[in-house]
Design a protein around this motif. Structure first.
Motif, PDB file in Angstrom:
ATOM      1  N   ALA A 185      -6.923  -3.098  -5.438  1.00  0.00           N
ATOM      2  CA  ALA A 185      -5.859  -2.218  -4.918  1.00  0.00           C
ATOM      3  C   ALA A 185      -4.786  -2.063  -5.994  1.00  0.00           C
ATOM      4  O   ALA A 185      -3.656  -2.449  -5.806  1.00  0.00           O
ATOM      5  CB  ALA A 185      -5.245  -2.774  -3.644  1.00  0.00           C
ATOM      6  N   LEU A 218     -11.428   3.947  -2.341  1.00  0.00           N
ATOM      7  CA  LEU A 218     -10.605   3.279  -1.329  1.00  0.00           C
ATOM      8  C   LEU A 218      -9.975   2.040  -1.945  1.00  0.00           C
ATOM      9  O   LEU A 218     -10.675   1.238  -2.563  1.00  0.00           O
ATOM     10  CB  LEU A 218     -11.451   2.844  -0.119  1.00  0.00           C
ATOM     11  CG  LEU A 218     -11.827   3.867   0.948  1.00  0.00           C
ATOM     12  CD1 LEU A 218     -12.699   3.199   2.003  1.00  0.00           C
ATOM     13  CD2 LEU A 218     -10.590   4.475   1.599  1.00  0.00           C
ATOM     14  N   LEU A 224       0.828  -1.204   0.000  1.00  0.00           N
ATOM     15  CA  LEU A 224       0.000   0.000   0.000  1.00  0.00           C
ATOM     16  C   LEU A 224       0.861   1.253   0.000  1.00  0.00           C
ATOM     17  O   LEU A 224       0.576   2.226  -0.709  1.00  0.00           O
ATOM     18  CB  LEU A 224      -0.933  -0.012   1.217  1.00  0.00           C
ATOM     19  CG  LEU A 224      -2.014  -1.092   1.240  1.00  0.00           C
ATOM     20  CD1 LEU A 224      -2.829  -0.998   2.519  1.00  0.00           C
ATOM     21  CD2 LEU A 224      -2.924  -0.986   0.016  1.00  0.00           C
ATOM     22  N   ARG A 225       1.936   1.222   0.782  1.00  0.00           N
ATOM     23  CA  ARG A 225       2.841   2.381   0.845  1.00  0.00           C
ATOM     24  C   ARG A 225       3.460   2.652  -0.525  1.00  0.00           C
ATOM     25  O   ARG A 225       3.578   3.808  -0.949  1.00  0.00           O
ATOM     26  CB  ARG A 225       3.939   2.116   1.888  1.00  0.00           C
ATOM     27  CG  ARG A 225       4.935   3.264   2.053  1.00  0.00           C
ATOM     28  CD  ARG A 225       4.267   4.442   2.721  1.00  0.00           C
ATOM     29  NE  ARG A 225       5.223   5.464   3.084  1.00  0.00           N
ATOM     30  CZ  ARG A 225       5.715   6.377   2.245  1.00  0.00           C
ATOM     31  NH1 ARG A 225       5.355   6.349   0.959  1.00  0.00           N
ATOM     32  NH2 ARG A 225       6.559   7.293   2.671  1.00  0.00           N
ATOM     33  N   SER A 266      -7.091   6.366   2.522  1.00  0.00           N
ATOM     34  CA  SER A 266      -7.170   6.061   1.094  1.00  0.00           C
ATOM     35  C   SER A 266      -7.124   4.567   0.824  1.00  0.00           C
ATOM     36  O   SER A 266      -7.273   4.146  -0.315  1.00  0.00           O
ATOM     37  CB  SER A 266      -6.031   6.747   0.335  1.00  0.00           C
ATOM     38  OG  SER A 266      -4.761   6.247   0.767  1.00  0.00           O
ATOM     39  N   ALA A 267      -6.904   3.760   1.878  1.00  0.00           N
ATOM     40  CA  ALA A 267      -6.803   2.312   1.675  1.00  0.00           C
ATOM     41  C   ALA A 267      -7.164   1.581   2.964  1.00  0.00           C
ATOM     42  O   ALA A 267      -7.069   2.137   4.065  1.00  0.00           O
ATOM     43  CB  ALA A 267      -5.393   1.918   1.230  1.00  0.00           C
ATOM     44  N   ILE A 285      -4.118   4.812   6.274  1.00  0.00           N
ATOM     45  CA  ILE A 285      -4.885   3.596   6.007  1.00  0.00           C
ATOM     46  C   ILE A 285      -5.668   3.184   7.245  1.00  0.00           C
ATOM     47  O   ILE A 285      -5.466   3.715   8.345  1.00  0.00           O
ATOM     48  CB  ILE A 285      -3.976   2.426   5.575  1.00  0.00           C
ATOM     49  CG1 ILE A 285      -3.097   1.968   6.751  1.00  0.00           C
ATOM     50  CG2 ILE A 285      -3.118   2.810   4.374  1.00  0.00           C
ATOM     51  CD1 ILE A 285      -2.317   0.697   6.466  1.00  0.00           C
ATOM     52  N   HIS A 341      -0.313   5.111  -0.673  1.00  0.00           N
ATOM     53  CA  HIS A 341      -1.296   5.179   0.416  1.00  0.00           C
ATOM     54  C   HIS A 341      -0.570   5.337   1.746  1.00  0.00           C
ATOM     55  O   HIS A 341       0.133   4.430   2.202  1.00  0.00           O
ATOM     56  CB  HIS A 341      -2.151   3.910   0.433  1.00  0.00           C
ATOM     57  CG  HIS A 341      -2.912   3.691  -0.838  1.00  0.00           C
ATOM     58  ND1 HIS A 341      -3.970   4.475  -1.219  1.00  0.00           N
ATOM     59  CD2 HIS A 341      -2.738   2.768  -1.841  1.00  0.00           C
ATOM     60  CE1 HIS A 341      -4.442   4.053  -2.388  1.00  0.00           C
ATOM     61  NE2 HIS A 341      -3.710   3.021  -2.781  1.00  0.00           N
TER      62      HIS A 341
END
Length: 307
Positions: free
Chosen positions: A307, A250, A158-159, A222-223, A166, A163
């Motif tokens: 995602a 999201l 995610l990073r 955002s996630a 979270i 994002h």
């Protein structure tokens, strides 16, 4: 005989030209028997050629314990990772002539002891105990220690996608194993200089919708990093009820690579764990064998639409 089923002691005796009693003495390494070494070698070679495996009950009487390994799995999430772990464990134990007994129940200490006394297992692998006591030294060196690395795989993905803020989707009911994974996710976020993730409790559809609405109001997330694929699907369902889409509104990532995650729309991005190799390595550790090639691959992200 070869090709007609499981080889018997009679087959070994016929192939080596000796009596079944002599075969029993040789294969059981019975003391005080004056059997020439050449005969012993002939019997062993015949048994190996035929793929002879002693009957488990007879071997249990000789060894003082059955060739059964018990896996205690009660309380663990019954997802793809646990299934794969059990498959790998069973595969490796079978190759070594052992059987696997899996217990999913939540028995009392007394009833568990009664079962173990009746079975007299070669080893007992208590996975819930390992998860609930992360400070305990783990013989296979990776099933618990690896959980932190698996969480880092999820959060760092995610990073890498940009994002920073979270939430973590967690079960609404207390669960020690999920709590442990949640701690690892939070530790990974700190390691990556991300804000402390918000917790998003996932339960029935209506409650999840309200919880998601509250989390969105509280922070500009955002996630969502879900601790299981089922929790991730609960988040996606709640998003649909709120008119939100993934990943535009999201991004959502699961954990465990369950089969139904790929059937959802949008298909679920998730974390895959090489649990089969963990099972194989655990089996070898339980039998006192070297790990050899049973080395798990690092966790990896299965990239799909969510995602």
């Amino acid at each position: 005989m070869p090709g007609t089923g499981r080889a018997t002691m009679r087959d070994v005796a016929q192939a080596s030209g000796v009596s079944r009693t002599t075969v029993s003495f040789v294969l059981n390494d019975t003391a005080d028997q004056t059997i020439p070494e050449t005969t012993r070698e002939r019997v062993r070679r015949a048994a190996e050629d035929l793929g002879y495996v002693p009957h488990s009950i007879a071997r249990a009487l000789r060894e003082g314990a059955s060739r059964i390994v018990v896996l205690e799995a009660g309380g663990l999430p019954r997802g793809h990772s646990l299934e794969s772990f059990i498959d790998g464990l069973d595969e490796e134990l079978s190759a070594a002539g052992h059987g696997l007994l899996v217990s999913y129940g939540d028995r009392s200490r007394e009833s568990t002891r009664a079962v173990l006394d009746a079975v007299s297992p070669r080893a007992v692998i208590d996975l819930p105990a390992l998860y609930s006591r992360p400070d305990r030294e783990v013989a296979d060196g990776g099933w618990i220690d690896g959980l932190a690395a698996h969480a880092m795989t999820q959060v760092s993905y995610l990073r890498s996608r940009g994002h920073l803020v979270i939430a973590t989707a967690v079960p609404i009911r207390p669960d020690p194993i999920m709590a442990l994974l949640d701690r690892h996710v939070r530790a990974a976020a700190r390691e990556l200089d991300m804000p402390e993730p918000q917790r998003l409790p996932v339960d029935e559809a209506g409650a999840t919708v309200e919880n998601l609405r509250a989390v969105i109001r509280h922070a500009p997330i955002s996630a969502v990093a879900a601790l299981t694929d089922d929790l991730a699907l609960g988040v996606l369902a709640a998003m649909a009820d709120l008119g939100l889409t993934a990943p535009q509104d999201l991004a959502v990532i699961g954990f465990d690579d369950t089969r139904h995650g790929s059937l959802w729309r949008p298909a679920l991005t998730t974390v895959h764990i090489d649990a089969r190799a963990y099972g194989r390595r655990t089996a070898r550790a339980a039998l006192g064998l070297p790990a050899g090639d049973a080395m798990p691959a690092p966790a990896r992200v299965i990239r799909r639409a969510s995602a």
